[in-house]
Design a protein around this motif. Structure first.
Motif, PDB file in Angstrom:
ATOM      1  N   LYS A   1       3.562  -8.491   2.994  1.00 33.90           N
ATOM      2  CA  LYS A   1       3.815  -7.828   1.716  1.00 33.90           C
ATOM      3  C   LYS A   1       3.050  -6.518   1.643  1.00 33.90           C
ATOM      4  CE  LYS A   1       2.405 -11.285  -0.820  1.00 33.90           C
ATOM      5  NZ  LYS A   1       2.134 -12.134  -2.014  1.00 33.90           N
ATOM      6  N   LYS A   2       3.429  -5.706   0.643  1.00 37.95           N
ATOM      7  CA  LYS A   2       2.738  -4.448   0.410  1.00 37.95           C
ATOM      8  C   LYS A   2       1.236  -4.703   0.259  1.00 37.95           C
ATOM      9  CE  LYS A   2       2.564  -0.584  -2.865  1.00 37.95           C
ATOM     10  NZ  LYS A   2       3.155   0.012  -4.086  1.00 37.95           N
ATOM     11  N   GLY A   3       0.423  -3.909   0.976  1.00 35.67           N
ATOM     12  CA  GLY A   3      -1.031  -4.047   0.922  1.00 35.67           C
ATOM     13  C   GLY A   3      -1.600  -4.902   2.043  1.00 35.67           C
ATOM     14  N   ASP A   4      -0.755  -5.678   2.735  1.00 35.99           N
ATOM     15  CA  ASP A   4      -1.240  -6.496   3.852  1.00 35.99           C
ATOM     16  C   ASP A   4      -1.620  -5.617   5.043  1.00 35.99           C
ATOM     17  OD1 ASP A   4      -0.824  -8.749   2.414  1.00 35.99           O
ATOM     18  OD2 ASP A   4       0.995  -9.389   3.471  1.00 35.99           O
ATOM     19  N   VAL A   5      -2.584  -6.114   5.824  1.00 39.62           N
ATOM     20  CA  VAL A   5      -2.991  -5.439   7.062  1.00 39.62           C
ATOM     21  C   VAL A   5      -2.764  -6.408   8.214  1.00 39.62           C
ATOM     22  CG1 VAL A   5      -4.868  -4.380   8.354  1.00 39.62           C
ATOM     23  CG2 VAL A   5      -4.699  -4.006   5.886  1.00 39.62           C
ATOM     24  N   VAL A   6      -2.041  -5.946   9.203  1.00 37.78           N
ATOM     25  CA  VAL A   6      -1.714  -6.786  10.364  1.00 37.78           C
ATOM     26  C   VAL A   6      -2.456  -6.244  11.575  1.00 37.78           C
ATOM     27  CG1 VAL A   6       0.126  -7.656  11.832  1.00 37.78           C
ATOM     28  CG2 VAL A   6       0.573  -7.211   9.410  1.00 37.78           C
ATOM     29  N   GLU A   7      -3.152  -7.139  12.286  1.00 39.52           N
ATOM     30  CA  GLU A   7      -3.833  -6.741  13.504  1.00 39.52           C
ATOM     31  C   GLU A   7      -3.398  -7.664  14.643  1.00 39.52           C
ATOM     32  OE1 GLU A   7      -8.027  -6.367  13.244  1.00 39.52           O
ATOM     33  OE2 GLU A   7      -7.997  -5.252  11.335  1.00 39.52           O
ATOM     34  N   PHE A   8      -3.094  -7.078  15.780  1.00 41.11           N
ATOM     35  CA  PHE A   8      -2.763  -7.883  16.963  1.00 41.11           C
ATOM     36  C   PHE A   8      -3.012  -7.051  18.227  1.00 41.11           C
ATOM     37  CE2 PHE A   8       1.086  -5.585  16.018  1.00 41.11           C
ATOM     38  CZ  PHE A   8       1.673  -5.317  17.245  1.00 41.11           C
ATOM     39  N   GLU A   9      -3.110  -7.727  19.345  1.00 41.98           N
ATOM     40  CA  GLU A   9      -3.357  -7.053  20.628  1.00 41.98           C
ATOM     41  C   GLU A   9      -2.171  -7.250  21.557  1.00 41.98           C
ATOM     42  OE1 GLU A   9      -7.012  -8.555  22.187  1.00 41.98           O
ATOM     43  OE2 GLU A   9      -8.251  -7.262  20.899  1.00 41.98           O
ATOM     44  N   LYS A  10      -1.974  -6.272  22.411  1.00 42.92           N
ATOM     45  CA  LYS A  10      -0.897  -6.359  23.393  1.00 42.92           C
ATOM     46  C   LYS A  10      -1.457  -5.921  24.742  1.00 42.92           C
ATOM     47  CE  LYS A  10       3.979  -5.388  24.060  1.00 42.92           C
ATOM     48  NZ  LYS A  10       5.196  -4.772  23.511  1.00 42.92           N
ATOM     49  N   THR A  11      -1.232  -6.747  25.768  1.00 49.01           N
ATOM     50  CA  THR A  11      -1.792  -6.490  27.101  1.00 49.01           C
ATOM     51  C   THR A  11      -0.709  -6.011  28.053  1.00 49.01           C
ATOM     52  OG1 THR A  11      -3.462  -8.204  26.761  1.00 49.01           O
ATOM     53  CG2 THR A  11      -3.079  -7.480  29.032  1.00 49.01           C
TER      54      THR A  11
ATOM     55  N   ILE B   1      -3.134  -1.904  14.546  1.00 47.60           N
ATOM     56  CA  ILE B   1      -3.508  -2.153  13.148  1.00 47.60           C
ATOM     57  C   ILE B   1      -2.401  -1.564  12.275  1.00 47.60           C
ATOM     58  CG2 ILE B   1      -5.233  -1.771  11.347  1.00 47.60           C
ATOM     59  CD1 ILE B   1      -7.284  -1.278  13.601  1.00 47.60           C
ATOM     60  N   LEU B   2      -1.709  -2.428  11.529  1.00 43.43           N
ATOM     61  CA  LEU B   2      -0.584  -2.005  10.685  1.00 43.43           C
ATOM     62  C   LEU B   2      -0.942  -2.226   9.223  1.00 43.43           C
ATOM     63  CD1 LEU B   2       2.292  -3.782  12.659  1.00 43.43           C
ATOM     64  CD2 LEU B   2       1.375  -1.485  13.054  1.00 43.43           C
ATOM     65  N   GLU B   3      -1.013  -1.128   8.465  1.00 43.54           N
ATOM     66  CA  GLU B   3      -1.259  -1.223   7.027  1.00 43.54           C
ATOM     67  C   GLU B   3       0.091  -1.104   6.322  1.00 43.54           C
ATOM     68  OE1 GLU B   3      -4.360   1.449   5.636  1.00 43.54           O
ATOM     69  OE2 GLU B   3      -5.005   1.709   7.728  1.00 43.54           O
ATOM     70  N   VAL B   4       0.513  -2.183   5.674  1.00 44.11           N
ATOM     71  CA  VAL B   4       1.826  -2.196   5.020  1.00 44.11           C
ATOM     72  C   VAL B   4       1.776  -1.361   3.744  1.00 44.11           C
ATOM     73  CG1 VAL B   4       3.642  -3.616   4.016  1.00 44.11           C
ATOM     74  CG2 VAL B   4       2.334  -4.475   5.969  1.00 44.11           C
ATOM     75  N   GLN B   5       2.507  -0.249   3.737  1.00 44.67           N
ATOM     76  CA  GLN B   5       2.531   0.665   2.595  1.00 44.67           C
ATOM     77  C   GLN B   5       3.583   0.251   1.562  1.00 44.67           C
ATOM     78  OE1 GLN B   5       0.254   3.571   2.557  1.00 44.67           O
ATOM     79  NE2 GLN B   5      -0.518   2.045   4.010  1.00 44.67           N
ATOM     80  N   GLU B   6       4.723  -0.221   2.067  1.00 46.76           N
ATOM     81  CA  GLU B   6       5.817  -0.571   1.157  1.00 46.76           C
ATOM     82  C   GLU B   6       6.806  -1.472   1.882  1.00 46.76           C
ATOM     83  OE1 GLU B   6       6.578  -0.729  -2.393  1.00 46.76           O
ATOM     84  OE2 GLU B   6       5.832   1.344  -2.199  1.00 46.76           O
TER      85      GLU B   6
END
Length: 429
Positions: A203-213, A226-231
């Motif tokens: 949802k808006k305001g969530d922050v998603v963090e993950f790694e990719k090798t 690092i993905l900051e959900v704006q909308e």
């Protein structure tokens, strides 16, 4: 000078160019004239005025073994130039012997062998035109609809079909590869990107963090996202109606049927062009396995030696040996490469000559227009590049000739229509 054919084995002719004493005397005079033009300094003589006998004394065996021999070779080559001979390799001087009494130049001529090729053995495939055009029209219609989607911000979790706007940061260790870049992702089930998969349910305001090798050789490189959900947007897709089509303001298009006809016409043009490219690739690839030539082992050996010499001059030989595991495997690969290349070239040349195929400025212009988008330049600039660079021009001409040859051969080939729909249905079952 007398010319004799000593032997002929497959495509290799051995010739002897024989010089009598009068020929040798003439070559001596010519050699002295050339040496004097260079104005070598010999003590006791004015430069350019050195007598023949002095050169003989100073140069000793080299006078005949090198200088007279070189002139004899030149005369043999001039004699050969008078003939219309199609050679696979430049003439090879196998032996030269010259004395004051006479001389002999032995030359290997590696002629183009005859090629036997039955185009009826070609087997090429093509996708069913109706299916391809139908798929193209569906794709273009879908794109137009999605391009005009109405976006409504939503507070709920992102789900299938929604658009998610994020600020994206990517780290490699402490280094920021991407720093808060604004990006938009449409969530579709067929999209296998990790970034898209991570955004489902956010949802808006969530922050998603993950790694990719990623693996680079034996090294593992880890990126942190690092993905900051704006909308999060609910996409409302318009209905495909005549009214919607009119709103697109496409010239001469006012109805759904007219729009689909336009897309079908576009697809047909693309299909025909890509079908021609596909035929060219398939046919050229099959020629070596179908064509038959009677080529001498001596020609193959000489050609491979030439390729290896070029690799050594360019400093690439050791890398090629390492890549193939051994010199023996490299030589075997070069043999196969050369034979296949000769078969392809001879068949293309034969068909082109039999059908009087030529490449003119209009062909170059059409090619330039087609590749200009891929090259990222205007059609005029692409044409200028082709005409201004001989290496590129040669490649383009060869591709155009191959395309014209493939078109002729495809008319005699076995063509199988392939249904991708049936394949997909088979997979699902």
């Amino acid at each position: 000078m007398e010319v004799k054919e000593i032997s002929k084995e497959e495509n290799v002719i051995i010739r002897e160019y024989t010089f009598d004493s009068a020929d040798i005397k003439r070559l001596e005079d010519k050699t002295v004239e050339e040496l004097n033009k260079r104005k070598y300094h010999i003590e006791g003589f004015r430069p350019g005025r050195v007598p023949k006998e002095v050169y003989k004394l100073r140069l000793k065996e080299a006078f005949y073994d090198i200088y007279i021999a070189d002139e004899a070779i030149k005369e043999a080559e001039k004699e050969l130039d008078k003939e219309s001979v199609n050679l696979l390799l430049p003439p090879v001087v196998a032996d030269v012997k010259v004395t004051p009494e006479g001389g002999k130049v032995t030359v290997e001529l590696h002629l183009e062998p005859e090629v036997n090729f039955d185009p009826a053995q070609l087997k090429i495939r093509k996708a069913k035109e109706e299916e391809v055009l139908e798929g193209y029209v569906d794709m273009r219609v879908k794109y137009v609809i999605e391009e005009h989607a109405i976006l409504e911000p939503k507070e709920e979790e992102a789900k299938e079909g929604d658009m998610v706007k994020v600020k994206e940061t990517v780290l490699l260790g402490e280094k920021k590869v991407r720093d808060g870049e604004e990006r938009e992702y449409v969530l579709l089930k067929d999209d296998e990107r990790d970034v898209v998969k991570q955004l489902y349910g956010k949802k808006k305001g969530d922050v998603v963090e993950f790694e990719k090798t990623f693996e680079k050789g034996e090294e593992k490189i880890v990126y942190k996202y690092i993905l900051e959900v704006q909308e999060v947007y609910n996409r409302i897709l318009p209905e495909l109606t005549d009214e919607f089509v009119k709103s697109l303001a496409v010239e001469n298009v006012e109805t759904v049927d007219q729009l689909k006809d336009k897309f079908k016409s576009e697809g047909k043009e693309i299909y025909d062009r890509e079908l021609g490219d596909s035929y060219r690739v398939q046919i050229i690839d099959q020629i070596p396995s179908i064509a038959q030539i009677n080529i001498s082992e001596r020609t193959i050996q000489r050609a491979v030696e030439n390729i290896i010499d070029n690799l050594k001059e360019e400093g690439k030989y050791d890398a090629y040996v390492q890549n193939y595991g051994s010199e023996e495997k490299l030589v075997e690969e070069l043999r196969s490469y050369y034979i296949n290349m000769i078969k392809k070239d001879l068949v293309v040349k034969k068909v082109a000559e039999e059908n009087d195929i030529k490449v003119d400025n209009e062909d170059i212009k059409a090619y330039a227009e087609r590749v200009s988008v891929e090259w990222g330049v205007s059609p005029d600039r692409a044409e200028a590049i082709i005409k201004g660079r001989q290496d590129i021009r040669n490649e383009v001409i060869m591709e155009i000739v191959e395309s014209k040859v493939a078109k002729i051969l495809s008319e005699k080939a076995q063509i199988e229509e392939v249904s991708f729909k049936e394949k997909e249905e088979g997979k699902e079952e």
